[in-house]
Design a protein around this motif. Structure first.
Motif, PDB file in Angstrom:
ATOM      1  N   THR A   1      57.347  53.478   3.449  1.00  0.00           N
ATOM      2  CA  THR A   1      58.736  53.811   3.134  1.00  0.00           C
ATOM      3  C   THR A   1      59.675  53.584   4.312  1.00  0.00           C
ATOM      4  OG1 THR A   1      58.303  56.119   3.711  1.00  0.00           O
ATOM      5  CG2 THR A   1      58.095  55.509   1.394  1.00  0.00           C
ATOM      6  N   ALA A   2      59.129  53.277   5.481  1.00  0.00           N
ATOM      7  CA  ALA A   2      59.959  53.043   6.666  1.00  0.00           C
ATOM      8  C   ALA A   2      60.505  51.624   6.655  1.00  0.00           C
ATOM      9  CB  ALA A   2      59.150  53.281   7.932  1.00  0.00           C
ATOM     10  N   SER A   3      61.790  51.480   6.886  1.00  0.00           N
ATOM     11  CA  SER A   3      62.399  50.151   6.930  1.00  0.00           C
ATOM     12  C   SER A   3      62.000  49.406   8.189  1.00  0.00           C
ATOM     13  CB  SER A   3      63.924  50.263   6.879  1.00  0.00           C
ATOM     14  OG  SER A   3      64.356  50.735   5.624  1.00  0.00           O
ATOM     15  N   ARG A   4      61.985  48.096   8.101  1.00  0.00           N
ATOM     16  CA  ARG A   4      61.793  47.240   9.269  1.00  0.00           C
ATOM     17  C   ARG A   4      63.147  46.643   9.649  1.00  0.00           C
ATOM     18  NH1 ARG A   4      55.906  44.265   9.064  1.00  0.00           N
ATOM     19  NH2 ARG A   4      54.763  45.959   8.075  1.00  0.00           N
ATOM     20  N   LEU A   5      63.264  46.342  10.923  1.00  0.00           N
ATOM     21  CA  LEU A   5      64.513  45.791  11.426  1.00  0.00           C
ATOM     22  C   LEU A   5      64.408  44.275  11.469  1.00  0.00           C
ATOM     23  CD1 LEU A   5      67.298  46.562  12.747  1.00  0.00           C
ATOM     24  CD2 LEU A   5      66.153  46.201  14.948  1.00  0.00           C
ATOM     25  N   LEU A   6      65.250  43.590  10.684  1.00  0.00           N
ATOM     26  CA  LEU A   6      65.322  42.134  10.702  1.00  0.00           C
ATOM     27  C   LEU A   6      66.639  41.739  11.342  1.00  0.00           C
ATOM     28  CD1 LEU A   6      63.218  42.769   8.350  1.00  0.00           C
ATOM     29  CD2 LEU A   6      63.741  40.469   7.566  1.00  0.00           C
ATOM     30  N   VAL A   7      66.579  40.882  12.363  1.00  0.00           N
ATOM     31  CA  VAL A   7      67.762  40.616  13.170  1.00  0.00           C
ATOM     32  C   VAL A   7      68.165  39.156  13.118  1.00  0.00           C
ATOM     33  CG1 VAL A   7      67.158  42.486  14.750  1.00  0.00           C
ATOM     34  CG2 VAL A   7      66.451  40.154  15.293  1.00  0.00           C
ATOM     35  N   GLY A   8      69.462  38.946  13.347  1.00  0.00           N
ATOM     36  CA  GLY A   8      70.014  37.635  13.614  1.00  0.00           C
ATOM     37  C   GLY A   8      70.548  37.650  15.034  1.00  0.00           C
ATOM     38  N   GLU A   9      71.551  36.826  15.309  1.00  0.00           N
ATOM     39  CA  GLU A   9      72.124  36.814  16.660  1.00  0.00           C
ATOM     40  C   GLU A   9      72.907  38.079  16.949  1.00  0.00           C
ATOM     41  OE1 GLU A   9      74.349  33.417  17.780  1.00  0.00           O
ATOM     42  OE2 GLU A   9      72.827  31.982  17.142  1.00  0.00           O
ATOM     43  N   ASN A  10      73.771  38.467  16.026  1.00  0.00           N
ATOM     44  CA  ASN A  10      74.615  39.638  16.230  1.00  0.00           C
ATOM     45  C   ASN A  10      74.636  40.531  14.988  1.00  0.00           C
ATOM     46  OD1 ASN A  10      76.046  37.857  14.593  1.00  0.00           O
ATOM     47  ND2 ASN A  10      78.045  38.582  15.334  1.00  0.00           N
ATOM     48  N   ILE A  11      73.639  40.381  14.140  1.00  0.00           N
ATOM     49  CA  ILE A  11      73.575  41.120  12.887  1.00  0.00           C
ATOM     50  C   ILE A  11      72.144  41.606  12.663  1.00  0.00           C
ATOM     51  CG2 ILE A  11      75.514  40.007  11.711  1.00  0.00           C
ATOM     52  CD1 ILE A  11      73.574  37.988  10.526  1.00  0.00           C
ATOM     53  N   ALA A  12      72.002  42.558  11.761  1.00  0.00           N
ATOM     54  CA  ALA A  12      70.670  43.062  11.429  1.00  0.00           C
ATOM     55  C   ALA A  12      70.696  43.637  10.014  1.00  0.00           C
ATOM     56  CB  ALA A  12      70.225  44.125  12.421  1.00  0.00           C
TER      57      ALA A  12
ATOM     58  N   GLU B   1      68.263  46.409   7.642  1.00  0.00           N
ATOM     59  CA  GLU B   1      67.155  47.363   7.599  1.00  0.00           C
ATOM     60  C   GLU B   1      66.677  47.483   6.158  1.00  0.00           C
ATOM     61  OE1 GLU B   1      68.559  51.101   9.527  1.00  0.00           O
ATOM     62  OE2 GLU B   1      70.273  49.838  10.033  1.00  0.00           O
ATOM     63  N   THR B   2      65.413  47.186   5.911  1.00  0.00           N
ATOM     64  CA  THR B   2      64.883  47.248   4.555  1.00  0.00           C
ATOM     65  C   THR B   2      63.395  47.534   4.567  1.00  0.00           C
ATOM     66  OG1 THR B   2      64.599  46.042   2.467  1.00  0.00           O
ATOM     67  CG2 THR B   2      64.534  44.735   4.504  1.00  0.00           C
ATOM     68  N   ASN B   3      62.925  48.269   3.552  1.00  0.00           N
ATOM     69  CA  ASN B   3      61.486  48.491   3.418  1.00  0.00           C
ATOM     70  C   ASN B   3      60.915  47.723   2.226  1.00  0.00           C
ATOM     71  OD1 ASN B   3      62.222  49.950   1.145  1.00  0.00           O
ATOM     72  ND2 ASN B   3      61.399  51.908   1.826  1.00  0.00           N
ATOM     73  N   ASP B   4      61.702  46.809   1.680  1.00  0.00           N
ATOM     74  CA  ASP B   4      61.275  46.021   0.526  1.00  0.00           C
ATOM     75  C   ASP B   4      60.706  44.671   0.990  1.00  0.00           C
ATOM     76  OD1 ASP B   4      61.133  44.355  -1.749  1.00  0.00           O
ATOM     77  OD2 ASP B   4      62.685  45.521  -2.762  1.00  0.00           O
ATOM     78  N   PRO B   5      59.396  44.432   0.809  1.00  0.00           N
ATOM     79  CA  PRO B   5      58.805  43.171   1.272  1.00  0.00           C
ATOM     80  C   PRO B   5      59.432  41.937   0.634  1.00  0.00           C
ATOM     81  CG  PRO B   5      57.098  44.774   0.762  1.00  0.00           C
ATOM     82  CD  PRO B   5      58.389  45.345   0.259  1.00  0.00           C
ATOM     83  N   SER B   6      59.830  42.022  -0.642  1.00  0.00           N
ATOM     84  CA  SER B   6      60.429  40.852  -1.294  1.00  0.00           C
ATOM     85  C   SER B   6      61.786  40.526  -0.685  1.00  0.00           C
ATOM     86  CB  SER B   6      60.564  41.099  -2.804  1.00  0.00           C
ATOM     87  OG  SER B   6      61.443  42.182  -3.069  1.00  0.00           O
TER      88      SER B   6
END
Length: 395
Positions: free
Chosen positions: A328-339, A341-346
């Motif tokens: 249920t914990a979200s992962r942090l997905l980042v770009g250059e200056n953006i991010a 947060e989601t726990n949905d694998p799809s």
């Protein structure tokens, strides 16, 4: 004889005190840091009180002090009359299908000295690894030795400390390291494990780039494919909605951002600016009349290093429980200056196609050839588009 299973009463707990030996910098000696308990007159034995304490963290059922109990180890660790041990008992961890042996002692230094002598004797006899994977948890007047690593991980969250006396043992960064009652030993909350099932070692070497080596797994042959960026939250929303993140319901209101759900746990907790995030939005139904669902968070990042540093600390704390991240914990997905947060694998799979990369601080992480594994802004972490079971476009 079998002891009755006891209920943790306020009086019993108040009478119970633990130690973690620490160095008194003023006096230059070891002192006992104890629980703020004052009532020492409870009519329960040390082992009974020890069982109460252990049960706050792990299963400890069918307590017995019968020396003929088949659950006691065949190879004797120590016994009543040695190392100032006054009582010995055993209970079962039914959850992990293991046993916990409990020792009451009258002199903590004598107990630790006895264990140190045992370790050194084993090493001298040729068993150089003896004590590297210690499961000896000590307190003020008792010690416990669980047979299962998962039980040890649960007990490592308590105020008990693992006594380690093998001189080659190492306590990695990120764990408590305290002086024992005897020289040459250390007290810590790090559960070492030969098979890797213990506490994660955040000092484990990473393989982020493969710099200077062509065709190294985890690095595209043409180098980084770049990361996405956006000039505003509105632009970030247009980038991810509607094909990746459903932002039909979208809000930047503080009340909406403060929503918490047991099913959707964000990376950022509390105010977002101390995380290096300038602006933040939530997509999905935050709840109310119905249960919250499809929650994802969009971030405009002003300090990527700060964001990744705090996300790393949160991820490492999560990994300490069982070496895995909560579903249920979200992962942090980042770009250059953006991010995001989601726990949905799809959703993460869709974001990887947009060239977002996930912050991964798991020890020893590696990815198959063809996936991206690049340096993060913080040490001992990488940015990657590889997750077992998650499809990424173009792979």
């Amino acid at each position: 004889m079998h002891l009755k299973r006891i209920i943790a009463t306020t009086a019993a707990l108040a009478s119970f005190s633990l130690i973690t030996a620490c160095e008194d910098s003023d006096a230059g000696r070891t002192t006992a840091a104890t629980d703020p308990s004052t009532d020492s007159g409870a009519d329960t034995s040390t082992l009974e009180r020890a069982q109460v304490y252990v049960q706050r963290y792990a299963s400890c059922e069918r307590m017995s002090t019968d020396e003929s109990d088949s659950r006691l180890p065949l190879s004797e660790f120590t016994a009543v009359g040695k190392w100032s041990v006054t009582e010995r008992g055993v209970c079962s961890d039914r959850v992990q299908d293991g046993e916990i042996v409990l020792y009451a002692f009258s002199d903590p230094k004598a107990f630790q000295e006895g264990y140190k002598k045992r370790v050194l004797a084993k090493i001298a006899s040729g068993d150089r690894d003896y004590g590297l994977f210690s499961r000896v948890f000590v307190g003020k007047d008792f010690a416990v030795t669980p047979t299962e690593t998962k039980t040890a991980l649960k007990l490592s969250r308590s105020d008990l400390r693992i006594l380690t006396c093998n001189p080659t043992a190492v306590v990695p960064e990120g764990y408590k390291r305290e002086k024992a009652a005897v020289e040459g030993c250390v007290l810590s909350d790090f559960v070492a494990s030969e098979g890797g099932e213990g506490s994660p070692n955040f000092e484990s070497p990473q393989d982020p780039a493969g710099e200077g080596e062509s065709g190294k797994p985890g690095q595209p042959p043409a180098g980084s494919l770049g990361l996405p960026r956006a000039g505003s939250l509105a632009e970030l929303k247009r980038l991810v909605h509607p094909h990746t993140v459903d932002c039909t319901t979208y809000s930047t209101a503080p009340a909406a951002l403060a929503v918490e759900s047991i099913d959707y746990q964000p990376v950022i907790t509390g105010a977002h600016r101390p995380w290096g995030v300038e602006e933040r939005a939530i997509c999905g139904e935050p709840g109310g009349a119905q249960r919250a669902h499809n929650l994802n968070w969009l971030d405009m990042v002003s300090d990527m290093e700060l964001l990744q540093s705090r996300a790393k600390a949160a991820q490492q704390e999560d990994l300490k429980d069982d070496n895995r991240l909560k579903a249920t914990a979200s992962r942090l997905l980042v770009g250059e200056n953006i991010a995001v947060e989601t726990n949905d694998p799809s959703i993460r799979g869709g974001l990887y196609q947009l060239q977002f990369l996930s912050l991964n601080c798991e020890p020893g992480f590696s990815a198959p050839a063809g996936y991206r594994v690049e340096k993060a802004s913080v040490e001992d972490c990488v940015l990657t588009n590889y997750e077992p079971g998650v499809e990424v476009g173009g792979q």
